[in-house]
Design a protein around this motif. Structure first.
Motif, short mmCIF file in Angstrom:
data_model
loop_
_atom_site.label_atom_id
_atom_site.label_comp_id
_atom_site.label_asym_id
_atom_site.label_seq_id
_atom_site.Cartn_x
_atom_site.Cartn_y
_atom_site.Cartn_z
N SER A 193 0.83 -1.21 0.00
CA SER A 193 0.00 0.00 0.00
C SER A 193 0.87 1.26 0.00
CB SER A 193 -0.94 0.02 1.21
OG SER A 193 -1.94 -0.96 1.07
N ARG A 194 1.97 1.23 0.74
CA ARG A 194 2.89 2.38 0.73
C ARG A 194 3.50 2.57 -0.66
NH1 ARG A 194 6.16 0.41 5.39
NH2 ARG A 194 4.54 0.02 6.89
N VAL A 195 3.82 1.46 -1.32
CA VAL A 195 4.38 1.55 -2.67
C VAL A 195 3.33 2.12 -3.62
CG1 VAL A 195 5.26 0.19 -4.61
CG2 VAL A 195 6.03 -0.31 -2.29
N ILE A 196 2.11 1.63 -3.53
CA ILE A 196 1.03 2.13 -4.39
C ILE A 196 0.82 3.61 -4.16
CG2 ILE A 196 -1.45 2.02 -4.83
CD1 ILE A 196 -1.25 -1.02 -4.31
N GLU A 197 0.82 4.03 -2.90
CA GLU A 197 0.65 5.46 -2.60
C GLU A 197 1.78 6.29 -3.20
OE1 GLU A 197 0.34 5.43 1.66
OE2 GLU A 197 -1.85 5.30 1.59
N ALA A 198 3.00 5.77 -3.19
CA ALA A 198 4.12 6.49 -3.80
C ALA A 198 3.90 6.66 -5.30
CB ALA A 198 5.44 5.75 -3.52
N VAL A 199 3.39 5.62 -5.95
CA VAL A 199 3.12 5.72 -7.39
C VAL A 199 1.95 6.65 -7.65
CG1 VAL A 199 2.48 4.41 -9.45
CG2 VAL A 199 4.10 3.42 -7.83
N VAL A 200 0.90 6.54 -6.85
CA VAL A 200 -0.28 7.41 -7.02
C VAL A 200 0.11 8.88 -6.85
CG1 VAL A 200 -2.48 8.08 -5.95
CG2 VAL A 200 -1.98 5.66 -6.39
N ASN A 201 1.01 9.16 -5.92
CA ASN A 201 1.41 10.55 -5.65
C ASN A 201 2.50 11.06 -6.58
OD1 ASN A 201 -0.42 10.74 -3.52
ND2 ASN A 201 1.04 9.90 -2.07
N ASP A 202 2.92 10.26 -7.56
CA ASP A 202 3.92 10.68 -8.53
C ASP A 202 3.33 11.76 -9.43
OD1 ASP A 202 5.85 11.01 -10.49
OD2 ASP A 202 6.06 8.88 -10.91
N GLU A 203 3.90 12.94 -9.38
CA GLU A 203 3.38 14.07 -10.15
C GLU A 203 3.64 13.94 -11.64
OE1 GLU A 203 5.28 17.38 -8.29
OE2 GLU A 203 4.12 17.18 -6.45
N ASN A 204 4.52 13.03 -12.04
CA ASN A 204 4.85 12.86 -13.46
C ASN A 204 3.85 12.00 -14.21
OD1 ASN A 204 7.25 14.37 -13.19
ND2 ASN A 204 8.29 12.59 -12.37
N LEU A 205 2.95 11.34 -13.51
CA LEU A 205 1.96 10.49 -14.16
C LEU A 205 0.80 11.32 -14.68
CD1 LEU A 205 1.75 7.40 -11.78
CD2 LEU A 205 2.91 7.56 -13.97
N GLU A 206 0.38 11.00 -15.89
CA GLU A 206 -0.75 11.71 -16.48
C GLU A 206 -2.08 11.06 -16.13
OE1 GLU A 206 -0.18 12.15 -20.66
OE2 GLU A 206 1.86 12.91 -20.42
N ASN A 207 -2.07 9.74 -15.95
CA ASN A 207 -3.29 8.99 -15.67
C ASN A 207 -3.15 8.26 -14.34
OD1 ASN A 207 -4.52 9.58 -18.23
ND2 ASN A 207 -3.10 8.13 -19.14
N PRO A 208 -4.27 7.92 -13.73
CA PRO A 208 -4.18 7.13 -12.50
C PRO A 208 -3.46 5.82 -12.78
CG PRO A 208 -6.42 7.94 -12.83
CD PRO A 208 -5.65 8.25 -14.08
N PRO A 209 -2.55 5.41 -11.91
CA PRO A 209 -1.76 4.20 -12.17
C PRO A 209 -2.57 2.92 -12.03
CG PRO A 209 -1.22 5.08 -10.03
CD PRO A 209 -2.16 6.07 -10.67
N THR A 210 -2.23 1.98 -12.87
CA THR A 210 -2.81 0.64 -12.81
C THR A 210 -1.89 -0.26 -12.01
OG1 THR A 210 -1.66 -0.05 -14.81
CG2 THR A 210 -3.87 0.94 -15.09
N LEU A 211 -2.35 -1.47 -11.75
CA LEU A 211 -1.49 -2.43 -11.06
C LEU A 211 -0.26 -2.75 -11.90
CD1 LEU A 211 -4.13 -4.90 -9.56
CD2 LEU A 211 -2.79 -3.16 -8.35
N ALA A 212 -0.41 -2.76 -13.22
CA ALA A 212 0.75 -3.00 -14.10
C ALA A 212 1.77 -1.89 -13.95
CB ALA A 212 0.29 -3.13 -15.55
#
Length: 121
Positions: free
Chosen positions: A50-69
């Protein structure tokens, strides 16, 4: 469950809350006895994933919400090790991230939104 076991369980229960057997009987009645049990299991990430997912979700460089992939790709690219270095994860927590995300992908699909697998406790 055999009928005699179900009856004994009901007779010897002192709690007024529904038992597990009552809940299972309700599910069988609603969805049929041939429904797969795995369909009723909720899949959530562990606290460390969950901490890893939160780090990816909070990545400002992503244009779309992250998937599990996308989370899996981030783990492969070293996100777990980076989070260990930052003190977000313990060293031993990094060891199981890849296998855990693979199980979630198998269960939910690679295109499932990662945020939906977060565990909030």
């Amino acid at each position: 469950m055999p009928a005699d076991f179900k009856e004994a369980e009901r007779l010897h229960r002192f709690d007024i809350a529904p038992s597990l057997l009552d809940e299972l009987d309700g599910l069988i009645e609603e969805f049929d006895a041939s429904a797969l049990a795995i369909d009723f299991v909720q899949a959530h990430a562990s606290e460390s994933l969950s901490r890893v997912i939160e780090a990816v979700v909070n990545d400002e460089n992503l244009e779309n919400p992250p998937t599990l992939a996308a989370v899996r790709d981030a783990i492969v690219d070293g996100l777990g090790a980076r989070l260990v270095g930052e003190g977000v994860l313990d060293e031993d927590e990094d060891d199981t991230l890849l296998s855990e995300i693979d199980v979630l992908i198998e269960r939910l699909g690679a295109d499932a939104l990662a945020e939906e697998a977060l565990r909030y406790e």
